[in-house]
Design an enzyme around this catalytic site. Structure first.
Site, mmCIF file in Angstrom:
data_model
loop_
_atom_site.group_PDB
_atom_site.id
_atom_site.type_symbol
_atom_site.label_atom_id
_atom_site.label_comp_id
_atom_site.label_asym_id
_atom_site.label_seq_id
_atom_site.Cartn_x
_atom_site.Cartn_y
_atom_site.Cartn_z
ATOM 1 N N CYS A 116 87.949 89.961 25.391
ATOM 2 C CA CYS A 116 87.735 88.712 26.134
ATOM 3 C C CYS A 116 86.466 88.921 26.950
ATOM 4 C CB CYS A 116 88.927 88.443 27.055
ATOM 5 S SG CYS A 116 90.489 88.411 26.190
ATOM 6 N N SER A 117 85.340 88.686 26.348
ATOM 7 C CA SER A 117 84.111 89.277 26.877
ATOM 8 C C SER A 117 83.181 88.339 27.640
ATOM 9 C CB SER A 117 83.335 89.877 25.723
ATOM 10 O OG SER A 117 83.075 88.860 24.777
ATOM 11 N N ALA A 118 83.363 87.038 27.485
ATOM 12 C CA ALA A 118 82.383 86.113 28.070
ATOM 13 C C ALA A 118 82.641 85.889 29.556
ATOM 14 C CB ALA A 118 82.453 84.782 27.317
ATOM 15 N N PRO A 119 81.595 85.714 30.382
ATOM 16 C CA PRO A 119 80.170 85.551 30.026
ATOM 17 C C PRO A 119 79.398 86.856 29.851
ATOM 18 C CG PRO A 119 80.466 85.268 32.380
ATOM 19 C CD PRO A 119 81.834 85.510 31.823
ATOM 20 N N GLY A 120 80.103 87.995 29.856
ATOM 21 C CA GLY A 120 79.411 89.224 29.477
ATOM 22 C C GLY A 120 79.140 90.214 30.597
ATOM 23 N N GLY A 121 79.747 90.025 31.761
ATOM 24 C CA GLY A 121 79.537 90.956 32.869
ATOM 25 C C GLY A 121 79.868 92.375 32.446
ATOM 26 N N LYS A 122 81.082 92.543 31.914
ATOM 27 C CA LYS A 122 81.514 93.909 31.612
ATOM 28 C C LYS A 122 80.930 94.377 30.284
ATOM 29 C CE LYS A 122 85.537 92.966 34.368
ATOM 30 N NZ LYS A 122 85.410 91.488 34.354
ATOM 31 N N ASP A 130 90.041 92.525 28.980
ATOM 32 C CA ASP A 130 89.848 91.927 30.310
ATOM 33 C C ASP A 130 90.472 90.533 30.214
ATOM 34 O OD1 ASP A 130 88.833 91.805 32.923
ATOM 35 O OD2 ASP A 130 87.027 90.770 32.258
ATOM 36 N N CYS A 160 91.796 90.033 37.101
ATOM 37 C CA CYS A 160 91.310 89.850 38.479
ATOM 38 C C CYS A 160 92.396 89.119 39.268
ATOM 39 C CB CYS A 160 89.971 89.118 38.509
ATOM 40 S SG CYS A 160 89.969 87.550 37.656
HETATM 41 C C1 SAM Z 1 88.432 87.284 32.771
HETATM 42 S S1 SAM Z 1 87.475 86.348 31.689
HETATM 43 C C2 SAM Z 1 86.465 87.566 30.949
HETATM 44 C C3 SAM Z 1 85.327 88.011 31.798
HETATM 45 C C4 SAM Z 1 84.397 88.956 31.055
HETATM 46 N N1 SAM Z 1 85.094 90.115 30.544
HETATM 47 C C5 SAM Z 1 83.253 89.414 31.948
HETATM 48 O O1 SAM Z 1 83.320 90.501 32.517
HETATM 49 O O2 SAM Z 1 82.279 88.669 32.065
HETATM 50 C C6 SAM Z 1 88.605 86.021 30.421
HETATM 51 C C7 SAM Z 1 87.978 85.436 29.188
HETATM 52 O O3 SAM Z 1 88.993 85.394 28.179
HETATM 53 C C8 SAM Z 1 88.680 84.362 27.286
HETATM 54 N N2 SAM Z 1 89.896 84.163 26.478
HETATM 55 C C9 SAM Z 1 91.047 83.539 26.803
HETATM 56 N N3 SAM Z 1 91.933 83.640 25.807
HETATM 57 C C10 SAM Z 1 91.330 84.365 24.826
HETATM 58 C C11 SAM Z 1 91.728 84.797 23.522
HETATM 59 N N4 SAM Z 1 92.930 84.504 23.035
HETATM 60 N N5 SAM Z 1 90.847 85.511 22.797
HETATM 61 C C12 SAM Z 1 89.619 85.796 23.271
HETATM 62 N N6 SAM Z 1 89.179 85.391 24.482
HETATM 63 C C13 SAM Z 1 90.029 84.707 25.240
HETATM 64 C C14 SAM Z 1 88.241 83.237 28.209
HETATM 65 O O4 SAM Z 1 87.437 82.308 27.528
HETATM 66 C C15 SAM Z 1 87.463 84.012 29.291
HETATM 67 O O5 SAM Z 1 86.090 84.001 28.994
#
Ligand code: SAM
Length: 414
Positions: free
Chosen positions: A253-259, A320, A374
């Site tokens: 679950c990578s967007a917007p890409g911080g980690k 994440d 978080c």
């Molecule tokens: C906590 S945020 C991730 C923050 C990201 N890791 C960062 O550090 O920028 C959770 C993310 O999970 C995504 N998400 C939710 N359900 C998901 C799924 N089933 N598969 C993949 N991504 C998912 C959301 O769109 C959101 O961007």
């Protein structure tokens, strides 16, 4: 659209439609090219100030209206007007009332008289309307700390009174301006010297973290890809996974890409990172961020990570997970007001569980998985992991940690 009208529109969408103010502000300001810097500052201050103080503003307004019978659109006008009256200097009362009446009139001509009369009554009242005179201690605390009662009770039940109080106090503090140094382009020391004018100091939480005294968004260091704006505690997550240059890493679950961009940095832009997310808009941000930072080893995939069918297995996996976000209320106060029902919690817990199942399937024997959120909500954290571990006897726990925002003035993470 004028500054206060814009502020009302955003506040209404946050309260009635569970939207996020930062996205709305950025989008609406972009669409209103005629907005002056003064308009933008006023709109920002009213939106954030009203959001941050909403329970207190509501308490004051409710001394003058029957909130069960008053349309919520009108209540939002009252809250933002009381905010300006109580907290913003140099705005004359007549200007607050006139603008509020205009917003009311546009919504419904019949609202104008009500807004005018109610605000005049409030502004002409004695100072003691601002004192919290409730006798119920719990309700009083909730208004004093502008912290919903339901969340206070969760903290008290799942942790204890002391933790609950500290989280509530912390929620009123101003978050630090923190960012990560992009060590692919510059060292932390070089950056500190080059941009000394920002009064930068090293973070005590992460070796690549820096604290600034003024905003760094759109600064030269930002535009040149030398930094990524990120909370310090969030930086700890990639560091805990500790990826190596030869690793194949999955960020579920990578967007917007911080980690994910941090993982790349730790891998010296080598190896492979498969970065999934279900949001196309947010996934595009990974591409923009990676380009700015000069990163080329991230492969973004628009994908529900629960449905990955890869034949490869991964050395390291970061999950994440989407969560209730209660650890970031200091930065995003609207999260406090988004209704937090048992049904929503159960739904999140189920998605997290399914993501963990997939992570187990895709992890190499001997591989490392980091699960992070978080939030401080135990069903999403300790209990989730306890249930996960109970299912598989070949999993071993290396470490778990729950951090709260009050410990280092950061966001709270698991
Ligand atoms: C906590 S945020 C991730 C923050 C990201 N890791 C960062 O550090 O920028 C959770 C993310 O999970 C995504 N998400 C939710 N359900 C998901 C799924 N089933 N598969 C993949 N991504 C998912 C959301 O769109 C959101 O961007």
């Amino acid at each position: 659209m004028r500054a206060r009208e814009l502020a009302w529109d955003i506040l209404w969408k946050v309260f009635a439609k569970n939207k996020f103010s930062n996205h709305l502000l950025a989008k609406t300001i972009e669409l209103n090219a005629s907005f002056t810097d003064q308009d933008k500052t006023l709109a920002y201050r009213i939106v954030y100030g009203t959001l941050k103080n909403k329970l207190y503003l509501e308490y004051i307004a409710n001394q003058f209206i029957d909130n069960r019978k008053t349309n919520q659109k009108l209540q939002v006008i009252l809250w933002m007007s009381i905010y300006q009256f109580r907290f913003l200097d140099r705005i004359p009362n007549y200007a607050i009332v006139n603008e509020a009446v205009n917003i009311g009139k546009k919504l419904n001509p019949k609202y104008a008289g009500f807004v005018n009369a109610t605000l005049k009554k409030i502004f002409e009242s004695k100072e003691d309307i601002f004192e919290i005179k409730l006798t119920d201690e719990t309700k009083k605390l909730s208004i004093k700390y502008i912290f919903p009662l339901s969340l206070y009770l969760i903290l008290r039940n799942e942790y204890n009174e002391e933790v609950a109080r500290k989280v509530m106090e912390d929620n009123l503090t101003i978050p630090k301006i923190a960012f990560r140094v992009n060590t692919l382009k510059i060292t932390q020391d070089e950056l500190l010297t080059k941009y000394a004018g920002y009064n930068l100091t090293k973070s005590v939480v992460s070796p690549v973290g820096v604290i600034a005294e003024k905003p760094v968004i759109n600064s030269e260091m930002f535009e040149e890809g030398l930094i990524f704006i990120q909370d310090e505690m969030s930086m700890r997550i990639a560091e805990v996974l500790d990826p190596q240059e030869t690793d194949r890493v999955l960020d579920m679950c990578s967007a917007p890409g911080g980690k994910t961009t941090h993982l790349s940095q730790l891998m010296n832009n080598k190896g492979i990172i498969d970065a999934c997310d279900i949001s196309e808009r947010k996934l595009n941000l990974i591409k923009t961020n990676a380009k700015r930072l000069g990163i080329t080893n991230i492969y973004p995939h628009l994908l529900d990570a629960r449905k990955i069918t890869a034949s490869v297995k991964y050395d390291k996996i970061l999950c994440d997970a989407p969560c209730s976000g209660l650890g970031v209320i200091k930065r995003k106060p609207e999260i406090k007001y988004h209704s937090f029902t048992n049904e929503k919690l159960a739904n999140l817990v189920e998605i997290q569980e399914q993501l963990l199942e997939k992570a187990y399937e895709l992890l190499k024997p001997g591989g490392i998985l980091v699960y992070s959120t978080c939030t401080f909500e135990v069903y999403e954290n300790n209990l989730q992991i306890r249930n996960f571990l109970a299912k598989y006897n070949d999993l071993e726990i290396i470490a778990t940690e729950q951090t709260f925002g009050y410990e280092n003035n950061t966001d709270g993470f698991y």
